[in-house]
Design a protein around this motif. Sequence first.
Motif, mmCIF file in Angstrom:
data_model
loop_
_atom_site.group_PDB
_atom_site.id
_atom_site.type_symbol
_atom_site.label_atom_id
_atom_site.label_comp_id
_atom_site.label_asym_id
_atom_site.label_seq_id
_atom_site.Cartn_x
_atom_site.Cartn_y
_atom_site.Cartn_z
ATOM 1 N N UNK A 465 0.806 -1.223 0.000
ATOM 2 C CA UNK A 465 0.000 0.000 0.000
ATOM 3 C C UNK A 465 0.837 1.269 0.000
ATOM 4 N N UNK A 466 1.882 1.318 0.841
ATOM 5 C CA UNK A 466 2.670 2.552 0.864
ATOM 6 C C UNK A 466 3.783 2.562 -0.179
ATOM 7 N N UNK A 467 4.136 1.375 -0.715
ATOM 8 C CA UNK A 467 5.175 1.324 -1.732
ATOM 9 C C UNK A 467 4.652 1.699 -3.126
ATOM 10 N N UNK A 468 3.362 1.480 -3.371
ATOM 11 C CA UNK A 468 2.785 1.722 -4.702
ATOM 12 C C UNK A 468 2.979 3.149 -5.212
ATOM 13 N N UNK A 469 2.723 4.200 -4.403
ATOM 14 C CA UNK A 469 2.953 5.562 -4.916
ATOM 15 C C UNK A 469 4.413 5.809 -5.280
ATOM 16 N N UNK A 470 5.330 5.252 -4.505
ATOM 17 C CA UNK A 470 6.752 5.415 -4.813
ATOM 18 C C UNK A 470 7.109 4.719 -6.124
ATOM 19 N N UNK A 471 6.498 3.544 -6.367
ATOM 20 C CA UNK A 471 6.769 2.819 -7.612
ATOM 21 C C UNK A 471 6.316 3.621 -8.819
ATOM 22 N N UNK A 472 5.122 4.184 -8.750
ATOM 23 C CA UNK A 472 4.605 4.949 -9.893
ATOM 24 C C UNK A 472 5.436 6.200 -10.134
ATOM 25 N N UNK A 473 5.943 6.819 -9.074
ATOM 26 C CA UNK A 473 6.819 7.988 -9.231
ATOM 27 C C UNK A 473 8.180 7.577 -9.785
ATOM 28 N N UNK A 474 8.663 6.410 -9.385
ATOM 29 C CA UNK A 474 9.929 5.896 -9.907
ATOM 30 C C UNK A 474 9.835 5.661 -11.415
ATOM 31 N N UNK A 475 8.729 5.075 -11.847
ATOM 32 C CA UNK A 475 8.521 4.851 -13.274
ATOM 33 C C UNK A 475 8.465 6.176 -14.033
ATOM 34 N N UNK A 476 7.808 7.164 -13.425
ATOM 35 C CA UNK A 476 7.705 8.472 -14.073
ATOM 36 C C UNK A 476 9.065 9.160 -14.141
ATOM 37 N N UNK A 477 9.845 9.055 -13.060
ATOM 38 C CA UNK A 477 11.149 9.726 -13.002
ATOM 39 C C UNK A 477 12.106 9.187 -14.057
ATOM 40 N N UNK A 478 12.030 7.882 -14.326
ATOM 41 C CA UNK A 478 12.949 7.269 -15.292
ATOM 42 C C UNK A 478 12.268 6.963 -16.635
ATOM 43 N N UNK A 479 11.057 7.525 -16.810
ATOM 44 C CA UNK A 479 10.322 7.396 -18.069
ATOM 45 C C UNK A 479 10.138 5.933 -18.484
ATOM 46 N N UNK A 480 9.773 5.102 -17.507
ATOM 47 C CA UNK A 480 9.547 3.683 -17.766
ATOM 48 C C UNK A 480 8.051 3.447 -18.003
ATOM 49 N N UNK A 481 7.716 2.869 -19.139
ATOM 50 C CA UNK A 481 6.335 2.549 -19.478
ATOM 51 C C UNK A 481 5.411 3.758 -19.323
ATOM 52 N N UNK A 482 5.848 4.889 -19.848
ATOM 53 C CA UNK A 482 5.007 6.086 -19.897
ATOM 54 C C UNK A 482 4.488 6.186 -21.339
ATOM 55 N N UNK A 483 3.267 5.785 -21.548
ATOM 56 C CA UNK A 483 2.714 5.659 -22.902
ATOM 57 C C UNK A 483 2.253 7.004 -23.440
ATOM 58 N N UNK A 484 2.584 7.262 -24.704
ATOM 59 C CA UNK A 484 2.184 8.496 -25.375
ATOM 60 C C UNK A 484 0.861 8.287 -26.095
ATOM 61 N N UNK A 485 0.148 9.376 -26.327
ATOM 62 C CA UNK A 485 -1.078 9.319 -27.099
ATOM 63 C C UNK A 485 -0.766 8.909 -28.536
ATOM 64 N N UNK A 486 -1.613 8.060 -29.082
ATOM 65 C CA UNK A 486 -1.449 7.616 -30.459
ATOM 66 C C UNK A 486 -2.274 8.514 -31.371
ATOM 67 N N UNK A 487 -1.653 9.105 -32.369
ATOM 68 C CA UNK A 487 -2.349 9.993 -33.282
ATOM 69 C C UNK A 487 -3.339 9.193 -34.112
ATOM 70 N N UNK A 488 -4.544 9.744 -34.227
ATOM 71 C CA UNK A 488 -5.577 9.060 -35.003
ATOM 72 C C UNK A 488 -5.679 9.664 -36.387
#
Length: 488
Positions: A465-488
């Motif tokens: 529970x308390x580790x999850x927010x840190x994980x999502x911030x870690x992914x954001x900080x290192x640009x891991x699995x940050x999906x971009x919008x796909x142009x239609x």
Amino acid sequence: MQDDKNISEINIEDQKIIDNKELNFLEAMIPVLILMGLLAYNIFYADGAWLGDYSNQYILLMGGVIAAIVGFFNKVSLKKMFAEVIENWKSVLIPIMILLLVGALAGTWLVSGIIPAMVYYGLQVLSPEIFLPASVIIAAIISIATGSSWTTSATVGIALVGIGSALGIPTGMIAGAVLSGAYFGDKMSPLSDTTNLAPAMAGTDLFTHIKYMAYTTVPTILVTLVVFAILSGTIDTSGSADVSNLLASINNTFHISPWLFLVPGIVIVMILMKAKPLIALGTGVILAAIFAFVFQPDILTGVSDSKFGAILNAVWTDTQITTDNEKLTELFSSGGIVGMFWTILLIVCAMVFGGIMDAIGALAKITKALLSIATSIFGLFASTVVSCLGLNVIASDQYLALVIPGKMFKNAYEDRGLAPENLSRTLEDSGTVTSVLIPWNTCGAYQSGVLGVGVGEYFMYAIFNWLSPFTTLLFAAFNIKIRQLVSK
């Protein structure tokens, strides 16, 4: 009638952002502050029942009325506000239909014996030497099957705390393991209301959300399991984990067979084959109904005078299977489609508040202020996390910690070219799971009361529970699995 000449619509990558030059930041915050005040009053002084069972829904509507008044004084017509609300309702039509099917799925999976079979085989994993990680796994399995962390804690969670206490394991550790598994399962289950609510707020579909959320959730639960495995090696246990009574009760009530896993297996395959969610879930309901006739005829006749009537009852309304074990009787219950009405009404009312806030330009004004602070992609993710945590503390409700930031940040993510599943994942990683860590939050108060373990005792052991927010911030900080919008 008010003139809309001061309202400008700015198109950014086909996303309409309504900017009202008449409105300033303080005025934009008035509905939010009043909403927070009403929610705080409801929680702290009225015990969550100020206006009855649907207090949060009424308060969201009140917030919408306040927003409309602010808009009226800033030259926004009622017609424009209503039109934006209608557009918001249209955007959540499919999620609402999915929620209705989820209610039907939960009911049919109960009377067919699918959920009891998951509980039956899950309980057999117990072993004193690996009690803590096993508790995480069992709670996760049951929570995935039921879609409810609350039900998991109030049934198997209580049993696990009792068994673990007899083995000499600290109750804080046991409660932390149960909650870690329960909230992992809650996040990853298509039956969960919060797992349906988050993508509805962000603007993505259920199964895309679950798949994308797995990138942060699976590593977090694996770390959690490793920590509990280490903790298990540091404590002395005695006795045995006796679940024979629970297993016997399930066996005496249901016909348990591995064949029952065929239904969830087919649904999972359909999901992996990218079948539409409505089709996959609908198939799960139909197959479960057939399996109920084949495997659980006695259950059906016990629920209703006719077997077909029992299936309809399971699909539509409350169903409870009585066993000779009170804990299992509490677990083996479902609200059907009717049980989803509370969450659906919350979404509908949130769309009213959000739609009016959109129409008067308030969300754009607040978002711009937040974005002026969050000057980077990481800053945007961090702002979302902080908002969810703040609402869990202030509003004391996990649903509103998803609804309000979801609505407020949706345009900001799209403006930055980020796919909506980035937002839905961040909402769950920081909103859903942290609610149980706050003593006065509805989740924290409920879980500590049910398990008989104070939040202070289990806080550090609720690792997932308390580790999850840190994980999502870690992914954001290192640009891991940050999906971009796909142009239609």
